[in-house]
Scaffold this motif. Structure first.
Motif, PDB file in Angstrom:
ATOM      1  N   ASN A   1      -4.748  11.831  -9.135  1.00 25.79           N
ATOM      2  CA  ASN A   1      -2.986  11.599  -9.804  1.00 25.79           C
ATOM      3  C   ASN A   1      -3.138   9.765 -10.428  1.00 25.79           C
ATOM      4  OD1 ASN A   1      -1.592  14.104 -10.342  1.00 25.79           O
ATOM      5  ND2 ASN A   1      -2.497  14.023  -7.617  1.00 25.79           N
ATOM      6  N   GLU A   2      -4.346   9.777 -10.053  1.00 22.36           N
ATOM      7  CA  GLU A   2      -3.397   8.037 -10.988  1.00 22.36           C
ATOM      8  C   GLU A   2      -3.231   8.277 -12.478  1.00 22.36           C
ATOM      9  OE1 GLU A   2      -4.586   3.590 -10.907  1.00 22.36           O
ATOM     10  OE2 GLU A   2      -4.263   5.374  -9.716  1.00 22.36           O
ATOM     11  N   CYS A   3      -2.398   7.002 -12.656  1.00 24.34           N
ATOM     12  CA  CYS A   3      -2.134   7.080 -14.485  1.00 24.34           C
ATOM     13  C   CYS A   3      -1.115   8.044 -14.537  1.00 24.34           C
ATOM     14  CB  CYS A   3      -3.027   6.845 -15.092  1.00 24.34           C
ATOM     15  SG  CYS A   3      -3.630   5.238 -15.481  1.00 24.34           S
ATOM     16  N   THR A   4      -0.469   8.952 -13.342  1.00 24.04           N
ATOM     17  CA  THR A   4       0.283  10.750 -13.611  1.00 24.04           C
ATOM     18  C   THR A   4       1.741  10.212 -12.349  1.00 24.04           C
ATOM     19  OG1 THR A   4       0.010  11.375 -11.739  1.00 24.04           O
ATOM     20  CG2 THR A   4      -1.788  11.591 -13.041  1.00 24.04           C
ATOM     21  N   LEU A   5       2.481  10.741 -13.608  1.00 19.45           N
ATOM     22  CA  LEU A   5       4.322  10.889 -13.309  1.00 19.45           C
ATOM     23  C   LEU A   5       4.003  12.002 -11.950  1.00 19.45           C
ATOM     24  CD1 LEU A   5       6.634  10.615 -16.048  1.00 19.45           C
ATOM     25  CD2 LEU A   5       5.112   9.098 -15.412  1.00 19.45           C
TER      26      LEU A   5
ATOM     27  N   LYS B   1       5.127   5.675 -12.585  1.00 17.89           N
ATOM     28  CA  LYS B   1       3.935   5.780 -13.189  1.00 17.89           C
ATOM     29  C   LYS B   1       2.414   5.734 -11.783  1.00 17.89           C
ATOM     30  CE  LYS B   1       1.569   6.266 -17.171  1.00 17.89           C
ATOM     31  NZ  LYS B   1       1.654   5.667 -18.420  1.00 17.89           N
ATOM     32  N   ARG B   2       2.115   6.437 -11.233  1.00 12.38           N
ATOM     33  CA  ARG B   2       1.444   6.044 -10.100  1.00 12.38           C
ATOM     34  C   ARG B   2      -0.133   5.096  -9.999  1.00 12.38           C
ATOM     35  NH1 ARG B   2       2.891   8.512  -5.705  1.00 12.38           N
ATOM     36  NH2 ARG B   2       4.271   9.961  -5.667  1.00 12.38           N
ATOM     37  N   HIS B   3      -0.620   4.061  -9.588  1.00 11.65           N
ATOM     38  CA  HIS B   3      -1.353   3.481  -9.695  1.00 11.65           C
ATOM     39  C   HIS B   3      -1.488   3.066  -8.309  1.00 11.65           C
ATOM     40  CE1 HIS B   3      -1.122   3.028 -13.667  1.00 11.65           C
ATOM     41  NE2 HIS B   3      -0.470   2.969 -14.006  1.00 11.65           N
ATOM     42  N   PHE B   4      -3.329   2.970  -7.719  1.00 12.89           N
ATOM     43  CA  PHE B   4      -3.908   2.631  -6.618  1.00 12.89           C
ATOM     44  C   PHE B   4      -2.993   0.443  -7.626  1.00 12.89           C
ATOM     45  CE2 PHE B   4      -5.479   6.146  -5.554  1.00 12.89           C
ATOM     46  CZ  PHE B   4      -6.288   5.818  -4.014  1.00 12.89           C
ATOM     47  N   THR B   5      -3.553  -0.740  -6.465  1.00 10.93           N
ATOM     48  CA  THR B   5      -3.794  -1.769  -6.714  1.00 10.93           C
ATOM     49  C   THR B   5      -4.466  -2.307  -7.575  1.00 10.93           C
ATOM     50  OG1 THR B   5      -2.750  -4.094  -5.791  1.00 10.93           O
ATOM     51  CG2 THR B   5      -4.839  -2.744  -4.637  1.00 10.93           C
TER      52      THR B   5
END
Length: 425
Positions: free
Chosen positions: A228-232, A289-293
């Motif tokens: 779900n990287e780069c999703t809401l 919006k979901r992101h890892f660092t």
């Protein structure tokens, strides 16, 4: 100063220099291995390394027994991994209170400790500085022929840039912005992020609060965050995804607890939603919006390799957006600007919004291929039309950040097209 040999200058140095003129101490926070200590060393005359195992961690023991004893100059003094001895925070704050000198201490930490044992927030005495992994400009993989600022101040000039291949872009994502990973052989560059996640699961989560957790559940959540990287995706969506993909049950309360720890470990760096103050009844979505660092962590969470991503460009498209967002945030913060995303209930969106302190803002779309530029430009122009009609202030810049193009230019409709490998602050 204690500048290490081979140090690559960081954009955050500008803000660090400013903070050292304002605060008695500066706390540099961020993920492990992102270069906090090395940057702090370039501004330090002496240092205490609390993670040094010499003489059975003698320095840490001394700091635990008598925190003030390790604060003696010369200044500026670096206190590396200060969170290993939380009472050092109050000792630094008290020391700063006793004098008028600025920039006495630099604290570096890769985790936010529990507040137990810390008596004072440090407000006005200790400035907090968030550090990221390296951008493409800092690693030397962006030519820097186009500055973000030039898009806003009217000084932009079109320029022909270097050719970039999909394989190069995939490598940048898999390698990530870890300073110590730049010289790693290409075929091994993904190992760092994978081992990073293993350390989080096996050690770091336990260190935050002393609670042992089921490793399988933690990995299931990490896998889902990668998908779900780069999703809401909200926590309920993540819960369903874990159940469907990993066959594991996690309630939303547990997910929220794990995500909170990930945030304290600087593993996540979500992108907040932009509020354009629309005058219409249009509903603007508020989810982050979901992101890892770092985009490499999303790759590691997916268990992907460069070859796998090359054969799945749809998945890589999300990771490429993560790379662009990561860099754009670093460049924006260099100018004291903030990064958001925008999406309304009707599907109008912008992958990134850069807003300057004076309220000036620009909308950005990210596209891997040049064949998608027309579509992205149309979306940006539609968003601008909505804002001109329904908002207090329309965007002053519309820009497509592209992977596969070798020219930075301004289209007749006013939309900029800029390769991410040519961008700088």
């Amino acid at each position: 100063m204690l500048t290490p040999e081979g140090y690559k200058p960081r954009l955050k140095e500008k803000k660090l220099d400013e903070y050292q003129k304002v605060f008695g101490a500066v706390c540099i926070e961020g993920p492990k291995f992102c270069g906090k200590t090395w940057m702090a060393m370039t501004r330090s005359e002496s240092a205490v390394y609390l993670g040094n195992p010499k003489n059975n961690f003698q320095m840490r023991t001394m700091a635990e027994i008598s925190p003030e004893s390790v604060l003696q100059g010369p200044y500026p003094k670096l206190l590396d991994e200060w969170q290993e001895v939380p009472p050092l925070w109050d000792a630094v704050r008290f020391s700063v209170d006793q004098g008028t000198q600025k920039g006495m201490y630099l604290l570096t930490g890769s985790a936010t400790p529990n507040h137990k044992g810390i008596l004072h927030s440090g407000t006005g005495r200790i400035g907090k500085l968030k550090m990221n992994t390296m951008s493409l400009y800092e690693t030397g993989d962006s030519s820097g022929q186009v500055s973000l600022k030039s898009l806003f101040d009217g000084s932009f000039q079109p320029v022909v840039t270097d050719e970039v291949t999909v394989s190069q872009l995939i490598h940048y994502v898999v390698r990530g912005g870890w300073p110590g990973n730049l010289q790693t052989p290409a075929q091994l560059s993904g190992v760092v992020a994978t081992e990073y996640l293993k350390t989080v699961v096996d050690d770091d989560m336990y260190k935050t609060d002393g609670i042992r957790r089921d490793a399988g559940r933690i990995w299931a959540l990490l896998h889902s965050l990668g998908r779900n990287e780069c999703t809401l995706a909200g926590n309920t969506t993540i819960q369903r995804d874990i159940n469907a993909a990993d066959g594991m049950e996690l309630d939303t309360k547990t997910i929220a607890q794990y995500l909170d720890i990930f945030t304290r470990l600087f593993l996540l760096d979500n992108q907040p939603a932009y509020n354009p103050n629309l005058r219409s009844s249009r509903r603007v979505l508020k989810q982050e919006k979901r992101h890892f660092t770092d985009p490499s962590l999303a790759v590691a969470a997916l268990g992907a390799t460069e070859d796998m991503l090359y054969n799945d460009l749809q998945t890589f498209g999300f990771l490429f957006e993560s790379l662009c967002t990561h860099d754009l945030k670093i460049y924006a913060e260099y100018h004291d600007a903030s990064l958001f995303h925008f999406r309304d209930e009707k599907g109008n969106e912008a992958d990134a919004i850069v807003e300057f302190p004076d309220g000036t803002w620009g909308a950005f779309e990210v596209k891997l291929g040049a064949n998608k530029i027309e579509e992205a430009a149309a979306s940006l122009l539609k968003l601008k039309a909505i804002m001109e009609k329904e908002s207090d202030k329309a965007p002053s810049v519309l820009c497509v950040l592209c992977g596969m193009t070798n020219m930075a230019y301004k289209r007749p409709d006013g939309v900029y097209v800029v390769p991410i490998t040519a961008l700088k602050p």
